[in-house]
Design an enzyme around this catalytic site. Structure first.
Site, PDB file in Angstrom:
ATOM      1  N   HIS A 277       0.702  -1.205   0.040  1.00  0.00           N
ATOM      2  CA  HIS A 277      -0.022  -0.075   0.179  1.00  0.00           C
ATOM      3  C   HIS A 277       1.000   1.383  -0.093  1.00  0.00           C
ATOM      4  O   HIS A 277       1.909   1.336   0.864  1.00  0.00           O
ATOM      5  CB  HIS A 277      -0.802  -0.291   1.143  1.00  0.00           C
ATOM      6  CG  HIS A 277      -2.219  -0.950   1.307  1.00  0.00           C
ATOM      7  ND1 HIS A 277      -3.475  -0.552   1.637  1.00  0.00           N
ATOM      8  CD2 HIS A 277      -2.373  -1.928   0.332  1.00  0.00           C
ATOM      9  CE1 HIS A 277      -4.177  -1.496   1.577  1.00  0.00           C
ATOM     10  NE2 HIS A 277      -3.707  -2.221   0.475  1.00  0.00           N
TER      11      HIS A 277
ATOM     12  N   LYS B 132       0.563  -0.206  15.170  1.00  0.00           N
ATOM     13  CA  LYS B 132       2.242  -0.457  15.569  1.00  0.00           C
ATOM     14  C   LYS B 132       2.741  -1.477  16.305  1.00  0.00           C
ATOM     15  O   LYS B 132       3.713  -1.924  16.608  1.00  0.00           O
ATOM     16  CB  LYS B 132       2.537   0.863  16.390  1.00  0.00           C
ATOM     17  CG  LYS B 132       2.613   2.063  15.507  1.00  0.00           C
ATOM     18  CD  LYS B 132       3.879   2.136  14.719  1.00  0.00           C
ATOM     19  CE  LYS B 132       3.969   3.223  13.396  1.00  0.00           C
ATOM     20  NZ  LYS B 132       3.820   2.662  12.271  1.00  0.00           N
TER      21      LYS B 132
ATOM     22  N   TYR C 109       3.773   6.528  10.187  1.00  0.00           N
ATOM     23  CA  TYR C 109       3.062   5.435   9.679  1.00  0.00           C
ATOM     24  C   TYR C 109       3.928   4.321   9.033  1.00  0.00           C
ATOM     25  O   TYR C 109       3.483   3.125   9.368  1.00  0.00           O
ATOM     26  CB  TYR C 109       1.923   5.960   8.784  1.00  0.00           C
ATOM     27  CG  TYR C 109       0.765   4.684   8.757  1.00  0.00           C
ATOM     28  CD1 TYR C 109      -0.217   4.643   9.702  1.00  0.00           C
ATOM     29  CD2 TYR C 109       0.881   3.990   7.805  1.00  0.00           C
ATOM     30  CE1 TYR C 109      -1.126   3.788   9.519  1.00  0.00           C
ATOM     31  CE2 TYR C 109      -0.134   3.151   7.320  1.00  0.00           C
ATOM     32  CZ  TYR C 109      -1.385   2.688   8.678  1.00  0.00           C
ATOM     33  OH  TYR C 109      -2.290   2.071   8.349  1.00  0.00           O
TER      34      TYR C 109
ATOM     35  N   PRO D  56      -4.297  -0.076  18.768  1.00  0.00           N
ATOM     36  CA  PRO D  56      -4.026  -0.277  17.217  1.00  0.00           C
ATOM     37  C   PRO D  56      -4.213   0.778  16.332  1.00  0.00           C
ATOM     38  O   PRO D  56      -3.854   0.459  15.108  1.00  0.00           O
ATOM     39  CB  PRO D  56      -5.333  -1.419  16.980  1.00  0.00           C
ATOM     40  CG  PRO D  56      -6.147  -0.952  18.067  1.00  0.00           C
ATOM     41  CD  PRO D  56      -5.766  -0.430  19.452  1.00  0.00           C
TER      42      PRO D  56
ATOM     43  N   TYR E 195      -9.156   5.301   7.786  1.00  0.00           N
ATOM     44  CA  TYR E 195      -9.499   5.818   9.152  1.00  0.00           C
ATOM     45  C   TYR E 195     -10.399   6.941   8.949  1.00  0.00           C
ATOM     46  O   TYR E 195     -10.283   8.147   8.576  1.00  0.00           O
ATOM     47  CB  TYR E 195      -8.069   6.259   9.621  1.00  0.00           C
ATOM     48  CG  TYR E 195      -7.141   5.024   9.864  1.00  0.00           C
ATOM     49  CD1 TYR E 195      -6.336   4.672   8.798  1.00  0.00           C
ATOM     50  CD2 TYR E 195      -6.889   4.647  10.840  1.00  0.00           C
ATOM     51  CE1 TYR E 195      -5.327   3.729   8.652  1.00  0.00           C
ATOM     52  CE2 TYR E 195      -6.014   3.435  11.276  1.00  0.00           C
ATOM     53  CZ  TYR E 195      -4.941   3.232  10.016  1.00  0.00           C
ATOM     54  OH  TYR E 195      -4.331   2.219  10.131  1.00  0.00           O
TER      55      TYR E 195
HETATM   56  C1  PHB Z   1      -6.160  -4.356  10.842  1.00  0.00           C
HETATM   57  O1  PHB Z   1      -6.068  -4.922   9.619  1.00  0.00           O
HETATM   58  O2  PHB Z   1      -6.608  -5.174  11.746  1.00  0.00           O
HETATM   59  C2  PHB Z   1      -5.692  -3.055  11.172  1.00  0.00           C
HETATM   60  C3  PHB Z   1      -5.193  -2.360  10.077  1.00  0.00           C
HETATM   61  C4  PHB Z   1      -4.793  -0.941  10.812  1.00  0.00           C
HETATM   62  C5  PHB Z   1      -4.599  -0.517  12.052  1.00  0.00           C
HETATM   63  C6  PHB Z   1      -5.214  -1.456  13.097  1.00  0.00           C
HETATM   64  C7  PHB Z   1      -5.851  -2.758  12.331  1.00  0.00           C
HETATM   65  O3  PHB Z   1      -4.594   0.628  12.392  1.00  0.00           O
END
Ligand code: PHB
Ligand code: APR
Length: 394
Positions: A72, A297, A385, A293, A201
């Site tokens: 990505h 990280k 990130y 989450p 997000y």
């Molecule tokens: C996930 O795909 O489970 C996931 C992806 C990004 C995040 C947290 C969880 O920031």
């Protein structure tokens, strides 16, 4: 029994460390409380930084990730009726992330370990640590009804937040730093095509939402819920309706729903213990720190601890540089605190807090607006990130 490095826990930290050490000719034994099936049944995050991708390649466990993982170049931030892309690749001079589930990372590492012939004991419930400050540390545990003693030079505590390693350090040695957030994430795994090519997000008045994926045919979606929320109270329909209500309208319209394969609520916590070592014991990954989450990280921090301990042990065994062992905790903690800061900040910026008044909400929206509208702001988000650099061991 005797080995050079005794590893407690066969999660990603223990397995990755074990594989790297084994390939370097450093003998190690892994002792895990659960069965392999149980370990693989846990659904966790799925975004790998370049540093972790490189480490998996170095460990020789990257073949499937390189074939099936999704690279990505960016992700989306949705807020206040807008959707803004963070172009990771452009903002970081070419860095990207790899979307590949932690469960798959664990499976690949388990297979690599099995193929290597290195010893792993599963379903061992009663590991105990001894002589951590003495000349000769060792573990004891029960195997087929008999008490076994495993002598070693070093112990790696890769046994997660609820493990035995951290708890074996005497009281008064460790300082804990903690923040528990007043909400959790309800996650759903489904065999549906992702609503978007990249992760979204979303900050919404009703609460945070995240659209993620595991593959072109499997999605992982989350919505912020109360910390005490029961998964039984969330039918699939209720989940999909809530998720859609928090996404930009045109994204919600495109979203394809389906039956959930897994559904669970996870609490959000920031936690660090200092120092991360005591005598011959070294804490690695979730045993020493937890991040919420939001920045993806957790797994990546485990990988950077593994890299640090591996490179130090390599120097110890190959060059006799024993003095490097003292530096483990300091080196790890510098990077950990920066990831703790980023995860806390992403969490603060994207969630709805119970005590958020109208002023705080405007500040939150303005912070998002400021960061995405400024080149410096977008660069700050992007460089964190994709992952800050690993500190070299010299
Ligand atoms: C996930 O795909 O489970 C996931 C992806 C990004 C995040 C947290 C969880 O920031
Ligand atoms: N004895 C032996 N093994 C134990 C013990 C014990 N007393 N206690 C826990 N374990 C095992 C657990 O069963 C688990 O398999 O240690 C392992 C720890 O694995 P994880 O919790 O996955 O921790 P870690 O390997 O550090 O992985 C880092 O990244 O995305 C995050 O939190 C996520 O799991 C993730 C982590």
């Amino acid at each position: 029994m005797k080995t050079q490095v005794a590893i407690i826990g066969a999660g990603p930290s223990g397995l990755l460390l074990g594989q790297l050490l084994h390939n370097a000719g450093i003998d190690n034994v892994i002792v895990e409380r659960q069965s392999p099936e149980y370990v693989l049944g846990r659904i966790r995050a799925g975004v790998l930084e370049q540093g972790m991708v490189d480490l998996l390649r170095e460990a020789g466990a990257s073949q499937r990730m390189d074939q099936e993982g999704l690279v990505h170049d960016g992700f989306e931030l949705a807020f206040n009726g807008r959707c803004e892309r963070i172009d990771l690749k452009e903002l970081t001079g070419g860095k990207t992330v790899m979307v590949y589930g932690q469960t798959e990372v664990t499976r690949d590492l388990m297979e690599a370990r099995q193929a290597s012939g290195a010893t792993t004991f599963y379903s061992v419930p009663d590991v105990q640590l001894h002589e951590l400050k003495g000349e000769k540390p060792y573990l004891t545990f029960t195997l087929n009804g008999e008490t076994v003693r495993l002598d070693c030079d070093h112990i790696a505590g890769c046994d997660g937040f609820h493990g035995v390693a951290r708890k074996s350090i005497p009281q008064g040695v460790l300082t804990e730093f903690e923040r528990v957030y007043p909400f959790g994430w309800l996650g759903v795994l489904a065999d549906t095509p992702p609503v978007n090519e990249e992760l979204i997000y979303a900050n919404h008045q009703r609460g945070f939402a995240l659209c993620s994926m595991r593959s072109p045919t499997r999605t992982r979606y989350y919505v912020q819920v109360g910390a005490e929320e029961k998964v039984e109270d969330w039918s699939d329909q209720r989940f999909w309706d809530e998720l859609k209500s928090r996404l930009p309208a045109e994204t919600a319209e495109r979203l394809i729903t389906g039956p959930s394969i897994e559904k669970s609520v996870a609490p959000l916590r920031s936690y660090v213990v200092e120092p991360m070592q005591y005598g011959h014991l070294f804490l690695v990954g979730d045993a020493a720190h937890i991040v919420p989450p939001t920045g993806a990280k957790g797994l990546n921090l485990a990988a950077s601890d593994v890299s640090t301990l591996y490179r130090i042990l390599l120097n110890v065994y190959c060059e006799g540089r024993h003095e490097l062992l003292e530096r483990y905790s300091q080196v790890c903690l510098r990077r950990i605190w920066k990831a703790e800061r980023f995860s806390w900040w992403m969490t603060s910026m994207l969630h709805r807090f119970p005590d958020t008044d109208a002023f705080s909400r405007r500040i939150q929206q303005t912070e998002l607006d400021y960061f995405v509208s400024s080149e410096a702001g977008r660069k700050t988000i992007a460089e964190n990130y994709v992952g800050l650099p690993y500190e070299p061991i010299e």
